[in-house]
Write a protein that holds these residues in place. Structure first.
Motif, PDB file in Angstrom:
ATOM      1  N   THR A 178       0.836  -1.193   0.000  1.00 32.96           N
ATOM      2  CA  THR A 178       0.000   0.000   0.000  1.00 32.96           C
ATOM      3  C   THR A 178       0.873   1.246   0.000  1.00 32.96           C
ATOM      4  O   THR A 178       1.776   1.381   0.830  1.00 32.96           O
ATOM      5  N   ILE A 179       0.601   2.144  -0.937  1.00 35.52           N
ATOM      6  CA  ILE A 179       1.393   3.366  -1.049  1.00 35.52           C
ATOM      7  C   ILE A 179       0.477   4.580  -1.049  1.00 35.52           C
ATOM      8  O   ILE A 179      -0.722   4.488  -1.323  1.00 35.52           O
ATOM      9  N   ALA A 180       1.057   5.719  -0.715  1.00 35.99           N
ATOM     10  CA  ALA A 180       0.373   7.004  -0.845  1.00 35.99           C
ATOM     11  C   ALA A 180       1.242   7.889  -1.726  1.00 35.99           C
ATOM     12  O   ALA A 180       2.477   7.894  -1.591  1.00 35.99           O
ATOM     13  N   VAL A 181       0.626   8.613  -2.630  1.00 38.72           N
ATOM     14  CA  VAL A 181       1.351   9.468  -3.578  1.00 38.72           C
ATOM     15  C   VAL A 181       1.054  10.926  -3.259  1.00 38.72           C
ATOM     16  O   VAL A 181      -0.100  11.377  -3.350  1.00 38.72           O
ATOM     17  N   LEU A 182       2.079  11.643  -2.857  1.00 35.78           N
ATOM     18  CA  LEU A 182       1.913  13.067  -2.582  1.00 35.78           C
ATOM     19  C   LEU A 182       1.823  13.842  -3.890  1.00 35.78           C
ATOM     20  O   LEU A 182       2.380  13.422  -4.912  1.00 35.78           O
ATOM     21  N   VAL A 186      -3.041   1.802  -4.134  1.00 35.29           N
ATOM     22  CA  VAL A 186      -2.800   3.243  -4.012  1.00 35.29           C
ATOM     23  C   VAL A 186      -3.907   3.883  -3.179  1.00 35.29           C
ATOM     24  O   VAL A 186      -5.093   3.751  -3.500  1.00 35.29           O
ATOM     25  N   LEU A 187      -3.506   4.566  -2.130  1.00 35.55           N
ATOM     26  CA  LEU A 187      -4.458   5.272  -1.274  1.00 35.55           C
ATOM     27  C   LEU A 187      -5.029   6.466  -2.036  1.00 35.55           C
ATOM     28  O   LEU A 187      -4.286   7.242  -2.632  1.00 35.55           O
ATOM     29  N   GLU A 188      -6.343   6.596  -2.056  1.00 39.14           N
ATOM     30  CA  GLU A 188      -6.972   7.701  -2.758  1.00 39.14           C
ATOM     31  C   GLU A 188      -6.576   9.041  -2.142  1.00 39.14           C
ATOM     32  O   GLU A 188      -6.381   9.150  -0.929  1.00 39.14           O
ATOM     33  N   GLU A 248      -8.270  11.820  -1.637  1.00 42.12           N
ATOM     34  CA  GLU A 248      -9.205  12.368  -0.653  1.00 42.12           C
ATOM     35  C   GLU A 248      -9.112  11.614   0.677  1.00 42.12           C
ATOM     36  O   GLU A 248      -9.193  12.219   1.750  1.00 42.12           O
ATOM     37  N   LYS A 249      -8.928  10.292   0.601  1.00 45.89           N
ATOM     38  CA  LYS A 249      -8.757   9.501   1.820  1.00 45.89           C
ATOM     39  C   LYS A 249      -7.488   9.905   2.537  1.00 45.89           C
ATOM     40  O   LYS A 249      -7.448  10.036   3.773  1.00 45.89           O
ATOM     41  N   MET A 250      -6.443  10.129   1.766  1.00 45.61           N
ATOM     42  CA  MET A 250      -5.167  10.563   2.321  1.00 45.61           C
ATOM     43  C   MET A 250      -5.318  11.916   3.040  1.00 45.61           C
ATOM     44  O   MET A 250      -4.840  12.093   4.169  1.00 45.61           O
ATOM     45  N   LYS A 251      -6.010  12.841   2.411  1.00 46.30           N
ATOM     46  CA  LYS A 251      -6.213  14.162   3.009  1.00 46.30           C
ATOM     47  C   LYS A 251      -7.040  14.079   4.288  1.00 46.30           C
ATOM     48  O   LYS A 251      -6.747  14.767   5.273  1.00 46.30           O
ATOM     49  N   LYS A 253       2.934   1.435   3.593  1.00 48.46           N
ATOM     50  CA  LYS A 253       4.284   0.863   3.614  1.00 48.46           C
ATOM     51  C   LYS A 253       5.295   1.746   2.886  1.00 48.46           C
ATOM     52  O   LYS A 253       6.470   1.799   3.264  1.00 48.46           O
ATOM     53  N   GLN A 254       4.834   2.400   1.828  1.00 49.10           N
ATOM     54  CA  GLN A 254       5.737   3.191   1.009  1.00 49.10           C
ATOM     55  C   GLN A 254       5.075   4.495   0.607  1.00 49.10           C
ATOM     56  O   GLN A 254       3.845   4.597   0.532  1.00 49.10           O
ATOM     57  N   MET A 255       5.909   5.492   0.355  1.00 45.06           N
ATOM     58  CA  MET A 255       5.433   6.801  -0.078  1.00 45.06           C
ATOM     59  C   MET A 255       6.080   7.158  -1.408  1.00 45.06           C
ATOM     60  O   MET A 255       7.233   6.792  -1.670  1.00 45.06           O
TER      61      MET A 255
END
Length: 239
Positions: free
Chosen positions: A24-28, A59-61, A63-66, A95-97
């Motif tokens: 699972t990653i989040a993309v800034l 990939v974390l959405e 809006e969910k990330m915010k 786990k990763q960004m």
């Protein structure tokens, strides 16, 4: 025994691939320089989509990330250091960004992306793409290239160059090559044309005469005195 060993190897590979896919990653949003905020958001959104389509990441959405970071009172604005990125990743439980920059200098777009391990803070992989092209190609091709590199689908980037902008400078070698491609010349003829000082129309007349002389020369080998009179496109008596 051999069957059991083969099964264990297959099982190990299966879980390895599954683990890769389940990362699972989040993309800034990419830091932007030389392009508008809306263009940067569009490119960042395309990066999330291309990373998801690689089938290597969850990939974390955005809006969910915010929402998660807002609940934690964490401000992403100005979060550019690896330490800040890791802290955001820890709060989101990924786990990763993925973080990076998109910039424009003249007609050159450049993208630099980093995949960061949240637990260790180490940069796992980087991808850079330079494109002297239109923004549409950056969105549709350059972003896909860097996403595939981060996903391990592609090893290196490719350079995509668009020459549709006729107003670009003619000083570089690449621009000169563009010019002779547009004019439909060979590279050798283009160099000769540039040295001649002739206009394009004068050069075309010169080439026509040169070709007719060549035809007349070879005609004389097969037909005696045939090269003394040659008529082509209204040009006569070339020998």
């Amino acid at each position: 025994m051999k069957l059991s060993l083969t099964f264990l190897v297959f099982l190990s590979l299966f879980f390895h691939l599954f683990a890769q896919k389940s990362s699972t990653i989040a993309v800034l949003d990419l830091d932007a320089e030389g392009i508008s905020a809306s263009e940067s958001r569009i490119i960042s959104a395309r990066l999330r989509t291309d990373l998801f389509n690689s089938k290597r990441f969850i990939v974390l959405e955005r809006e969910k990330m915010k929402d998660i970071l807002k609940e934690q009172g964490f401000q992403l604005s100005g979060c550019t250091t690896s330490e800040c990125v890791v802290e955001a990743g820890q709060l989101m439980g990924v786990k990763q960004m993925v973080a990076g920059e998109i910039g424009r200098v003249g007609n050159l777009y450049t993208i630099t992306i980093r995949l960061i391990d949240v637990e260790t803070g180490e940069v796992i992989k980087t991808a850079t793409e330079d494109c002297r092209c239109d923004i549409e190609i950056v969105v549709t091709q350059s972003v896909k290239n860097v996403a595939e590199i981060l996903a391990g689908v592609k090893i290196k980037t490719e350079t995509y160059t668009s020459f549709q902008n006729q107003n670009q400078s003619k000083n570089s070698t690449e621009d000169e090559i563009t010019d002779w491609e547009i004019k439909g010349m060979s590279q050798e003829d283009y160099v000769e044309f540039k040295k001649s000082g002739l206009s394009e129309n004068q050069w075309n007349t010169y080439i026509l005469n040169r070709n007719n002389k060549s035809k007349a020369f070879w005609l004389s080998f097969f037909l005696p005195a045939g090269g003394q009179y040659y008529n082509h496109d209204g040009i006569k008596g070339i020998s």
